[in-house]
Design a protein around this motif. Structure first.
Motif, PDB file in Angstrom:
ATOM      1  N   PHE A  65       0.836  -1.201   0.000  1.00  0.00           N
ATOM      2  CA  PHE A  65       0.000   0.000   0.000  1.00  0.00           C
ATOM      3  C   PHE A  65       0.873   1.254   0.000  1.00  0.00           C
ATOM      4  O   PHE A  65       0.561   2.239  -0.678  1.00  0.00           O
ATOM      5  CB  PHE A  65      -0.930  -0.004   1.214  1.00  0.00           C
ATOM      6  CG  PHE A  65      -2.055   0.987   1.112  1.00  0.00           C
ATOM      7  CD1 PHE A  65      -3.194   0.683   0.390  1.00  0.00           C
ATOM      8  CD2 PHE A  65      -1.974   2.219   1.736  1.00  0.00           C
ATOM      9  CE1 PHE A  65      -4.247   1.596   0.287  1.00  0.00           C
ATOM     10  CE2 PHE A  65      -3.014   3.137   1.633  1.00  0.00           C
ATOM     11  CZ  PHE A  65      -4.152   2.826   0.908  1.00  0.00           C
ATOM     12  N   ALA A  66       1.964   1.211   0.748  1.00  0.00           N
ATOM     13  CA  ALA A  66       2.886   2.349   0.756  1.00  0.00           C
ATOM     14  C   ALA A  66       3.478   2.569  -0.633  1.00  0.00           C
ATOM     15  O   ALA A  66       3.697   3.712  -1.060  1.00  0.00           O
ATOM     16  CB  ALA A  66       3.994   2.129   1.777  1.00  0.00           C
ATOM     17  N   LYS A  67       3.703   1.477  -1.362  1.00  0.00           N
ATOM     18  CA  LYS A  67       4.260   1.579  -2.710  1.00  0.00           C
ATOM     19  C   LYS A  67       3.205   2.005  -3.729  1.00  0.00           C
ATOM     20  O   LYS A  67       3.546   2.444  -4.830  1.00  0.00           O
ATOM     21  CB  LYS A  67       4.857   0.236  -3.130  1.00  0.00           C
ATOM     22  CG  LYS A  67       6.109  -0.148  -2.354  1.00  0.00           C
ATOM     23  CD  LYS A  67       6.647  -1.495  -2.822  1.00  0.00           C
ATOM     24  CE  LYS A  67       7.945  -1.856  -2.097  1.00  0.00           C
ATOM     25  NZ  LYS A  67       8.467  -3.171  -2.537  1.00  0.00           N
ATOM     26  N   GLY A  68       1.930   1.845  -3.370  1.00  0.00           N
ATOM     27  CA  GLY A  68       0.856   2.275  -4.259  1.00  0.00           C
ATOM     28  C   GLY A  68       0.342   1.216  -5.200  1.00  0.00           C
ATOM     29  O   GLY A  68      -0.446   1.504  -6.106  1.00  0.00           O
ATOM     30  N   LEU A 122      -1.266  -2.805  -5.069  1.00  0.00           N
ATOM     31  CA  LEU A 122      -1.666  -3.970  -4.288  1.00  0.00           C
ATOM     32  C   LEU A 122      -1.664  -5.224  -5.151  1.00  0.00           C
ATOM     33  O   LEU A 122      -1.951  -5.167  -6.350  1.00  0.00           O
ATOM     34  CB  LEU A 122      -3.054  -3.757  -3.689  1.00  0.00           C
ATOM     35  CG  LEU A 122      -3.192  -2.608  -2.683  1.00  0.00           C
ATOM     36  CD1 LEU A 122      -4.620  -2.550  -2.133  1.00  0.00           C
ATOM     37  CD2 LEU A 122      -2.194  -2.751  -1.545  1.00  0.00           C
ATOM     38  N   HIS A 123      -1.360  -6.363  -4.499  1.00  0.00           N
ATOM     39  CA  HIS A 123      -1.315  -7.649  -5.179  1.00  0.00           C
ATOM     40  C   HIS A 123      -2.021  -8.694  -4.307  1.00  0.00           C
ATOM     41  O   HIS A 123      -1.381  -9.593  -3.758  1.00  0.00           O
ATOM     42  CB  HIS A 123       0.127  -8.076  -5.461  1.00  0.00           C
ATOM     43  CG  HIS A 123       0.925  -7.053  -6.215  1.00  0.00           C
ATOM     44  ND1 HIS A 123       0.800  -6.868  -7.572  1.00  0.00           N
ATOM     45  CD2 HIS A 123       1.838  -6.145  -5.787  1.00  0.00           C
ATOM     46  CE1 HIS A 123       1.616  -5.905  -7.967  1.00  0.00           C
ATOM     47  NE2 HIS A 123       2.255  -5.448  -6.902  1.00  0.00           N
ATOM     48  N   PRO A 124      -3.343  -8.578  -4.145  1.00  0.00           N
ATOM     49  CA  PRO A 124      -4.050  -9.545  -3.297  1.00  0.00           C
ATOM     50  C   PRO A 124      -4.011 -10.937  -3.921  1.00  0.00           C
ATOM     51  O   PRO A 124      -3.749 -11.068  -5.126  1.00  0.00           O
ATOM     52  CB  PRO A 124      -5.474  -8.977  -3.262  1.00  0.00           C
ATOM     53  CG  PRO A 124      -5.598  -8.154  -4.509  1.00  0.00           C
ATOM     54  CD  PRO A 124      -4.228  -7.591  -4.762  1.00  0.00           C
ATOM     55  N   PRO A 125      -4.265 -11.985  -3.128  1.00  0.00           N
ATOM     56  CA  PRO A 125      -4.705 -11.924  -1.727  1.00  0.00           C
ATOM     57  C   PRO A 125      -3.556 -11.710  -0.755  1.00  0.00           C
ATOM     58  O   PRO A 125      -2.391 -11.945  -1.097  1.00  0.00           O
ATOM     59  CB  PRO A 125      -5.333 -13.300  -1.522  1.00  0.00           C
ATOM     60  CG  PRO A 125      -4.535 -14.201  -2.431  1.00  0.00           C
ATOM     61  CD  PRO A 125      -4.233 -13.368  -3.642  1.00  0.00           C
ATOM     62  N   TYR A 126      -3.918 -11.297   0.465  1.00  0.00           N
ATOM     63  CA  TYR A 126      -2.955 -11.126   1.546  1.00  0.00           C
ATOM     64  C   TYR A 126      -3.363 -12.050   2.694  1.00  0.00           C
ATOM     65  O   TYR A 126      -4.238 -11.714   3.496  1.00  0.00           O
ATOM     66  CB  TYR A 126      -2.901  -9.663   1.994  1.00  0.00           C
ATOM     67  CG  TYR A 126      -2.305  -8.756   0.928  1.00  0.00           C
ATOM     68  CD1 TYR A 126      -0.921  -8.621   0.823  1.00  0.00           C
ATOM     69  CD2 TYR A 126      -3.108  -8.079   0.023  1.00  0.00           C
ATOM     70  CE1 TYR A 126      -0.359  -7.817  -0.159  1.00  0.00           C
ATOM     71  CE2 TYR A 126      -2.554  -7.280  -0.963  1.00  0.00           C
ATOM     72  CZ  TYR A 126      -1.184  -7.150  -1.058  1.00  0.00           C
ATOM     73  OH  TYR A 126      -0.614  -6.356  -2.029  1.00  0.00           O
ATOM     74  N   GLY A 127      -2.750 -13.214   2.700  1.00  0.00           N
ATOM     75  CA  GLY A 127      -3.116 -14.210   3.691  1.00  0.00           C
ATOM     76  C   GLY A 127      -4.590 -14.551   3.566  1.00  0.00           C
ATOM     77  O   GLY A 127      -5.139 -14.675   2.463  1.00  0.00           O
ATOM     78  N   ASN A 128      -5.252 -14.676   4.715  1.00  0.00           N
ATOM     79  CA  ASN A 128      -6.679 -15.006   4.741  1.00  0.00           C
ATOM     80  C   ASN A 128      -7.549 -13.772   4.942  1.00  0.00           C
ATOM     81  O   ASN A 128      -8.734 -13.899   5.273  1.00  0.00           O
ATOM     82  CB  ASN A 128      -6.958 -16.008   5.867  1.00  0.00           C
ATOM     83  CG  ASN A 128      -6.310 -17.356   5.620  1.00  0.00           C
ATOM     84  OD1 ASN A 128      -6.233 -17.819   4.485  1.00  0.00           O
ATOM     85  ND2 ASN A 128      -5.827 -17.987   6.681  1.00  0.00           N
ATOM     86  N   SER A 129      -6.980 -12.596   4.738  1.00  0.00           N
ATOM     87  CA  SER A 129      -7.743 -11.370   5.012  1.00  0.00           C
ATOM     88  C   SER A 129      -8.913 -11.222   4.053  1.00  0.00           C
ATOM     89  O   SER A 129      -8.843 -11.594   2.880  1.00  0.00           O
ATOM     90  CB  SER A 129      -6.835 -10.148   4.911  1.00  0.00           C
ATOM     91  OG  SER A 129      -6.396  -9.951   3.581  1.00  0.00           O
ATOM     92  N   ALA A 130     -10.001 -10.674   4.583  1.00  0.00           N
ATOM     93  CA  ALA A 130     -11.159 -10.311   3.770  1.00  0.00           C
ATOM     94  C   ALA A 130     -11.037  -8.827   3.461  1.00  0.00           C
ATOM     95  O   ALA A 130     -11.113  -7.985   4.367  1.00  0.00           O
ATOM     96  CB  ALA A 130     -12.449 -10.594   4.520  1.00  0.00           C
ATOM     97  N   MET A 131     -10.839  -8.512   2.174  1.00  0.00           N
ATOM     98  CA  MET A 131     -10.577  -7.133   1.783  1.00  0.00           C
ATOM     99  C   MET A 131     -11.786  -6.518   1.081  1.00  0.00           C
ATOM    100  O   MET A 131     -12.487  -7.186   0.319  1.00  0.00           O
ATOM    101  CB  MET A 131      -9.350  -7.060   0.873  1.00  0.00           C
ATOM    102  CG  MET A 131      -8.064  -7.538   1.532  1.00  0.00           C
ATOM    103  SD  MET A 131      -6.593  -7.251   0.506  1.00  0.00           S
ATOM    104  CE  MET A 131      -6.520  -5.453   0.514  1.00  0.00           C
ATOM    105  N   VAL A 132     -12.005  -5.240   1.370  1.00  0.00           N
ATOM    106  CA  VAL A 132     -13.028  -4.462   0.680  1.00  0.00           C
ATOM    107  C   VAL A 132     -12.340  -3.221   0.128  1.00  0.00           C
ATOM    108  O   VAL A 132     -11.670  -2.495   0.866  1.00  0.00           O
ATOM    109  CB  VAL A 132     -14.186  -4.063   1.615  1.00  0.00           C
ATOM    110  CG1 VAL A 132     -15.208  -3.223   0.860  1.00  0.00           C
ATOM    111  CG2 VAL A 132     -14.833  -5.299   2.218  1.00  0.00           C
ATOM    112  N   PHE A 133     -12.517  -2.996  -1.173  1.00  0.00           N
ATOM    113  CA  PHE A 133     -11.811  -1.915  -1.851  1.00  0.00           C
ATOM    114  C   PHE A 133     -12.742  -0.730  -2.072  1.00  0.00           C
ATOM    115  O   PHE A 133     -13.968  -0.867  -2.047  1.00  0.00           O
ATOM    116  CB  PHE A 133     -11.253  -2.413  -3.182  1.00  0.00           C
ATOM    117  CG  PHE A 133     -10.265  -3.530  -3.039  1.00  0.00           C
ATOM    118  CD1 PHE A 133      -8.927  -3.265  -2.779  1.00  0.00           C
ATOM    119  CD2 PHE A 133     -10.668  -4.850  -3.131  1.00  0.00           C
ATOM    120  CE1 PHE A 133      -8.004  -4.293  -2.635  1.00  0.00           C
ATOM    121  CE2 PHE A 133      -9.770  -5.884  -2.985  1.00  0.00           C
ATOM    122  CZ  PHE A 133      -8.424  -5.602  -2.731  1.00  0.00           C
TER     123      PHE A 133
END
Length: 435
Positions: free
Chosen positions: A412-415, A417-428
């Motif tokens: 995110f700091a780099k700008g 994203l390359h999901p998935p990230y572990g088992n996290s549930a992400m909302v964009f």
């Protein structure tokens, strides 16, 4: 790591472990960070979330235990030449990564002298820079915050500073979010000054209480991103209520019991938010009504459990030490509603200190309005985004950081994203603002 960092560590932490602290590149190309832990121990961390506590054995050999447990994990560390940054970890040799390190002092709000450090990855090219806004802890962030090295391992600069009244910084410790936000504004300016031409994207990462401070600071200065780790979009008083409810639910109590427990939490909150001048009658009445109930012993919350065992006289006396100008009724939503800076919120699904339920609902309402907020909920994780197991006494013991947690913050700091990230549930964020 450069001698400037070593000198700083020697000046601020236990001499038995100073030369060991740093990030190392191992022979297989992977990286390892060694940081301070409890007295006479160290902690190793990897970006994938694995970690262990190191205890010293013979010579400069150290044995590791799994996560925060006392169980050996079969790994060991040997500092074959500590002064030169030589290490062997789990059979692999490695060398300390030669970061570029700059120590500094700068003026926070009111001219208060703050002490900071900028760590940049090797090289001369532009890199993102993350300014680390720490939480409510009183420890020196320059000594104990491993993110100051974990970000640079992956090509992201980090600026870490001791909050006022902690570590080597001057001033009185405070939880005044406005004052701390102004200090964070000064920290961004200093990070940019030190990084110079190498500064690319610059933003904040605030953990826990820093999740209130970092977004507020972002409304007062231009930054490119804000990362919040296990923070809240509710007030400190609401945090205690949410914590009471979540913990009581985990123990099997229904809403009727939670409503009664909230009477205790609300009374404690009134005492603290009034500066120890009000709420004692309400607390006495709630204790008299519920003190013999079987569920009373299970009322915890974020701070209620500290106050409930005390007499009124003890609360008045001991409470003086905790009057840190905390804005108990702080409303985060007006700040978040006007903040157009891209935000990432990393939250723990089982966080009993800062439950994420209401915060996620509020962030979802902002996402629906088109605000640039990304959320990632890591299941079965505690405050700090650590996975855990239950001991025989039912208490949680952390075993590792969640897979994907650190890499998500780095990306995110780099700008990008390359999901998935572990088992996290992400909302964009929504692609276009809601009408």
């Amino acid at each position: 790591m450069l001698t400037t960092l070593l000198a700083a560590l020697l000046a601020s932490a236990a001499p038995a472990t100073d030369c060991h602290v740093g990030s190392y590149r191992l022979s297989d190309g992977s990286a390892l960070d060694i940081g301070h832990s409890d007295e006479n121990t160290l902690r190793w961390r990897r970006i994938d979330g694995s970690t262990g506590k190191l205890k010293r054995g013979a010579g400069d050999s150290w044995t590791s235990t799994f996560g925060w447990t006392d169980r050996p994990d079969g790994k060991d560390v040997q500092f074959t030449d500590c002064a030169k940054g030589k290490i062997t970890f789990d059979g692999k040799q490695g060398e300390r990564i030669p970061f570029t390190v700059q120590e500094t002092t700068f003026a926070g709000e009111g001219g208060t002298r703050l002490v900071g450090r900028l760590i940049l990855p090797p090289g001369k090219g532009k890199v993102p820079v993350v300014v680390l806004v720490h939480g409510s802890e009183k420890d020196s962030a320059r000594t104990f915050d491993a993110m100051q090295r974990e970000f640079p391992i992956e090509g992201v600069g980090a600026f870490v500073y001791d909050k006022r009244g902690t570590g080597a910084s001057d001033g009185q410790y405070t939880q005044d979010f406005s004052v701390l936000a102004n200090d964070a504004v000064a920290a961004v300016a200093e990070a940019r000054r030190l990084a110079g031409a190498r500064a690319g994207r610059v933003g904040y990462r605030g953990g826990s209480q820093g999740g209130w401070v970092a977004p507020l600071a972002a409304t007062r200065t231009k930054v490119d991103f804000v990362i919040v780790g296990y923070g809240l979009a509710i007030s400190p008083l609401e945090e205690d209520r949410e914590a009471v409810a979540f913990q009581m639910t985990l123990k099997g109590y229904d809403q009727s019991v939670i409503d009664k427990a909230w009477e205790l939490s609300d009374a404690v909150g009134l005492i603290l938010s009034s500066g120890l001048t009000d709420g004692f009658d309400q607390l006495d009445a709630a204790k008299a009504k519920y003190g013999k109930e079987p569920w009373y012993k299970d009322v915890r919350g974020d701070f209620s459990y500290l106050v409930l065992p005390m007499s009124n006289a003890e609360i008045r006396e001991k409470g003086k030490a905790y009057m840190w100008h905390t804005p108990w009724h702080y409303d985060a939503m007006p700040v978040l509603e006007k903040l157009q800076t891209p935000q990432l919120w990393e939250l723990g699904g089982d966080d009993i200190d800062a439950p994420s339920g209401e915060t996620l609902r509020r962030l979802a309402s902002l996402q629906a309005k088109g605000l640039p907020i990304t959320t990632a909920l890591f299941p079965h994780t505690e405050h700090g985004i650590t996975e855990y197991e239950l001991g025989k006494d039912g208490e949680r013991v952390s075993t590792r950081y969640a897979a994907g947690y650190m890499q998500l913050a780095i990306d995110f700091a780099k700008g990008t994203l390359h999901p998935p990230y572990g088992n996290s549930a992400m909302v964009f964020p929504q692609q276009t603002p809601a009408k």
